[in-house]
Design an enzyme around this catalytic site. Structure first.
Site, PDB file in Angstrom:
ATOM      1  N   ASP A 365      23.724  19.803  36.422  1.00 38.80           N
ATOM      2  CA  ASP A 365      24.525  20.679  37.275  1.00 38.80           C
ATOM      3  C   ASP A 365      26.020  20.344  37.198  1.00 38.80           C
ATOM      4  OD1 ASP A 365      25.260  22.424  39.214  1.00 38.80           O
ATOM      5  OD2 ASP A 365      23.946  21.616  40.766  1.00 38.80           O
ATOM      6  N   ASP A 476      16.263  25.299  36.474  1.00 34.87           N
ATOM      7  CA  ASP A 476      16.011  24.791  37.831  1.00 34.87           C
ATOM      8  C   ASP A 476      15.872  25.951  38.817  1.00 34.87           C
ATOM      9  OD1 ASP A 476      15.727  22.971  39.871  1.00 34.87           O
ATOM     10  OD2 ASP A 476      17.611  21.918  39.491  1.00 34.87           O
ATOM     11  N   ASP A 546      12.166  14.947  41.971  1.00 33.01           N
ATOM     12  CA  ASP A 546      13.493  14.328  42.015  1.00 33.01           C
ATOM     13  C   ASP A 546      13.360  12.841  42.331  1.00 33.01           C
ATOM     14  OD1 ASP A 546      14.832  16.553  41.332  1.00 33.01           O
ATOM     15  OD2 ASP A 546      15.545  17.053  43.340  1.00 33.01           O
TER      16      ASP A 546
HETATM   17  C1  GLA Z   1      17.691  19.808  41.609  1.00 32.97           C
HETATM   18  C2  GLA Z   1      16.983  19.131  40.466  1.00 32.97           C
HETATM   19  C3  GLA Z   1      17.737  17.900  40.074  1.00 32.97           C
HETATM   20  C4  GLA Z   1      19.154  18.262  39.691  1.00 32.97           C
HETATM   21  C5  GLA Z   1      19.822  19.026  40.812  1.00 32.97           C
HETATM   22  C6  GLA Z   1      21.155  19.587  40.380  1.00 32.97           C
HETATM   23  O1  GLA Z   1      17.618  19.055  42.758  1.00 32.97           O
HETATM   24  O2  GLA Z   1      15.663  18.827  40.800  1.00 32.97           O
HETATM   25  O3  GLA Z   1      17.097  17.243  39.004  1.00 32.97           O
HETATM   26  O4  GLA Z   1      19.137  19.023  38.518  1.00 32.97           O
HETATM   27  O5  GLA Z   1      19.020  20.105  41.261  1.00 32.97           O
HETATM   28  O6  GLA Z   1      21.760  20.325  41.394  1.00 32.97           O
END
Ligand code: GLA
Length: 731
Positions: A365, A476, A546
């Site tokens: 991101d 995502d 995550d």
């Molecule tokens: C989500 C994804 C993370 C990351 C963030 C970026 O939470 O699961 O791995 O890419 O977005 O904003």
């Protein structure tokens, strides 16, 4: 023939290598009932299991008890009405407001291969690999046709079921429930298994005795969700990893679902799986049809491990289209930099990666629009030249010079209120008239039910991918669907919006994998919020959670591997102390926990200590050496940290049993212990295996019955990787 119809018995027979599935016709009307699903049997004459001789007899013989018949008959595809008080798969509302539906056999055909499902992900197989049975049922009053599809595969103990519903009448009607499959089983002291969780705690196994009434898992979040999983299993209460009867149902779909087991007054279970009926409504005009997504059924008499391996094989061989794609080792910028990067910092991370031979840098991101934090720019997929002068093209080319490939993150389904896209097209965001749309993570959801919205966002995605040497995309999706309403649908079709959204998503990903066949796609949904077979049809791997902290990950990966092959599991060595739960775990343990998945690093490599850096070459070497075995072999769970709170272990054996790897990870030391005897599984009993590190040779039977002795180590964190390779034949 793996599928046949016995006209005398009026029984359909479906055989997989180790299981048999029987359903058959009852009464003059031709009710279709479920007869048997279990370990393979040679007999067709099993109709006695329909219990038609017991009261209440079938309605044509005893019409005064029609309601009790409906209440007891094991319908293959149950409908609402007539006395079926249990969960129906199909429910309608006619133009007159009626809700009854009764289905009777009309015809069937058996043919080699498996047809694709229009607009939907589904298992595939050629004429030599699988056989399909299509049974057409009909409601004569509504002129509704229901085609049940069953496919069995030559190489896998799995059966795929889907349904197509066609309105052959002269009036429109609404489907208010259209589930994919129902299974009717006599309760064998079953336990029910579902997966539950939350963000950063996905896919936790929940096993409990089946109780009377309805229970299970569901999602109404528009995604398959972190909270529950589109799956359920029923197993004998005594079933273990290697013994006992286990049934699994897995839904090839990525939106709202209902996975439910219902134990009734006769100690019989009806297990159903499909699109959640709450809020669902689909208008069927005369002549129109509705394709219901697919459910995969698995039955194993070799315990939960057998069930898992059948799912793994089916998904690897017949669902995941990119399964054979190279899975590069990677470093991801998210936990390394978050939004705080520029060209030089990324290039520097790439240079660090190059030192170790890490193959791919993923720019997560923050590379587009004015994206400095979570509040802005989703929908503006143009590179931020202030951060990245020369764009992704320059970065990709400079990385290529040092032997590192470029991957990027996108969140194509979203729109930030603070974005040029929103300023130009506020109507592209889903919103219910009269209400301000609900923000989550500061963002709104694009109305993917609309073609012009999909086209507009796809143009941006493909422009970016063509603008630079990008070989990997992390797709995502970071919020649930709330304001499910489409400005483009008439009021009587608003109940279609949630499903149409999922269809729109599938169409986008289909275009992507068709136009960019070499791209490695990794799906993600705030981690594992949409880890399901539907998404695996498009992307061979999914970011699992995550939470990449090693101890929590053991639980998450155990739950994930109950259904999915290790090749699907994105697993990274993340920063420490964990940004998610604060736990401090050694670098070596984080490596061993990530090793069986699609391996990468998600931290600032420069911040590592020298000892940690020294470990990287070994970790990469292990991944290169054993990654293929983990991804393609048969997986046997040997111990569960979730159950014993101390250690976790599993074995992966090559399909030909010539090689096996055992991964043991201890995360809590056990005071005053002697060595632990870890019994192995999945080896060939009749050949000898040499343990590579010690040279010990023992038969497969010896290793399995005697096991490995794992030394007692007085430290919380400890791991062993044992390689067993076949030597000469025993006999
Ligand atoms: C989500 C994804 C993370 C990351 C963030 C970026 O939470 O699961 O791995 O890419 O977005 O904003």
């Amino acid at each position: 023939m793996p599928i046949s119809y016995n006209e005398t018995e009026r029984v359909f027979r479906l055989d997989t290598p180790r299981t048999t599935y029987l359903c058959g016709l009852a009464g003059r009307e031709g009710f279709l009932g479920h007869i048997y699903y279990g370990p393979r049997i040679p007999d067709d004459n099993m109709r006695y299991l329909l219990r038609l001789e017991e009261r209440p007899f079938s309605p044509d013989e005893n019409p005064r008890e029609r309601a009790s018949f409906y209440d007891a008959f094991p319908f293959e595809y149950p409908t609402w009405g007539g006395g079926n008080f249990r969960e129906p798969c199909l429910r309608v509302r006619t133009a007159q407001g009626g809700g009854n539906c009764e289905l009777f056999y009309e015809s069937h055909r058996i043919f080699p291969g498996k047809p694709g499902l229009e607009g939907l992900p589904a298992a595939y197989g050629g004429p030599a690999e699988c056989t399909t049975l299509e049974i057409t049922l009909r409601d004569p009053a509504l002129e509704l046709k229901v085609r049940l599809l069953y496919t069995v595969f030559e190489d896998t103990d799995a059966i795929c079921r889907s349904v197509c519903i066609e309105n052959g009448g002269r009036e429109a009607l609404d489907l208010t429930a259209a589930l994919s499959a129902s299974l009717e089983l006599d309760n064998e002291d079953f336990d029910l298994i579902t997966l539950h969780g939350s963000w950063a705690r996905e896919q936790t196994i929940d096993r409990r005795p089946l109780a009377y009434g309805k229970q299970g898992a569901y999602s109404l979040r528009g995604i398959s969700s972190h909270q529950f999983h589109p799956f359920l299993a029923l197993c004998e209460g005594t079933a273990t990893q290697s013994r006992g009867l286990a049934y699994g149902m897995s839904f090839v779909y990525s939106g709202n679902f209902l996975a439910q087991a219902e134990l009734d007054q006769f100690n019989r279970v009806r297990a159903v799986l499909g699109i959640h009926p709450d809020g669902f409504q689909w208008r069927l005009e005369p002549g129109a049809s509705f394709q219901v997504p697919e459910t995969v059924l698995v039955c194993s008499n070799a315990g939960l491990g057998g069930m898992s391996r059948a799912f793994h094989d089916l998904f690897r061989n017949h669902l995941i289209r990119g399964q054979k794609k190279h899975r590069p080792t990677l470093v991801n910028s998210w936990e390394a930099c978050y939004f705080d990067f520029d060209h030089d910092r990324l290039l520097h991370l790439g240079e660090e990666a190059a030192r170790y031979g890490i193959e791919l840098l993923v720019v997560d991101d923050g590379w587009f629009g004015n994206r400095k934090d979570e509040t802005t720019s989703l929908g503006d997929w143009q590179v931020n030249e202030k951060k990245l002068p020369g764009g992704l093209k320059r970065l990709g080319e400079e990385l290529a010079e040092i032997g590192v490939k470029l991957g990027i993150w996108m969140e194509p389904e979203m729109i930030s209120p603070d974005s040029d896209l929103y300023r130009q097209h506020p109507d592209y965001a889903m919103a219910i008239p009269g209400y301000p749309p609900t923000l989550a993570r500061n963002q709104l959801v694009l109305d993917l039910t609309r073609k012009e919205v999909r086209d507009s966002i796809y143009r941006q995605i493909s422009d970016v991918l063509r603008s630079a040497p990008i070989c990997y995309l992390k797709w995502d999706m970071n919020r649930p669907l709330t304001d499910v309403y489409s400005a483009a649908l008439p009021p009587e079709r608003q109940g279609e919006a949630a499903h149409r959204y999922v269809l729109g998503l599938y169409e986008l990903q289909e275009r992507l994998v068709t136009d960019f066949p070499d791209l490695l796609l990794e799906n993600c949904c705030s981690g594992g919020g949409r880890f399901d077979p539907g998404m695996l049809y498009y992307s061979p791997q999914i970011w699992t959670s995550d939470n990449a902290e090693a101890v929590d990950r053991l639980v998450i990966q155990e739950g994930t591997s109950l259904i999915y092959p290790l090749s699907a599991i994105g697993a990274h060595v993340a920063a420490c102390p964990s940004h998610i739960n604060g736990r401090v775990t050694p670098f070596a343990i984080r490596g061993r926990v990530s090793l069986p998945g699609c391996f990468g690093y998600e931290l600032d490599l420069e911040q590592l200590s020298q000892d940690e850096r020294d470990l990287i070459p070994r970790q990469l070497e292990e991944y290169r050496a054993y990654g293929p075995l983990f991804r393609e072999g048969d997986c046997y769970r040997l111990a569960s940290y979730r159950e014993n709170h101390a250690y976790d272990a599993f074995l992966c054996a090559a399909k030909d049993r010539s090689l096996a790897v055992v991964s043991f990870v201890q995360v809590r030391s056990r005071a005053y212990q002697r060595s632990l005897r870890l019994k192995l599984d999945g080896l060939d009993e009749t050949v000898r295996y040499r343990r590579r590190d010690t040279g010990e040779v023992r038969s497969g039977a010896g290793w399995m019955q005697g096991g490995l002795l794992i030394e007692a180590v007085q430290s919380d964190y400890f791991s062993v990787l044992v390689i067993l390779e076949q030597t000469e034949e025993l006999y």
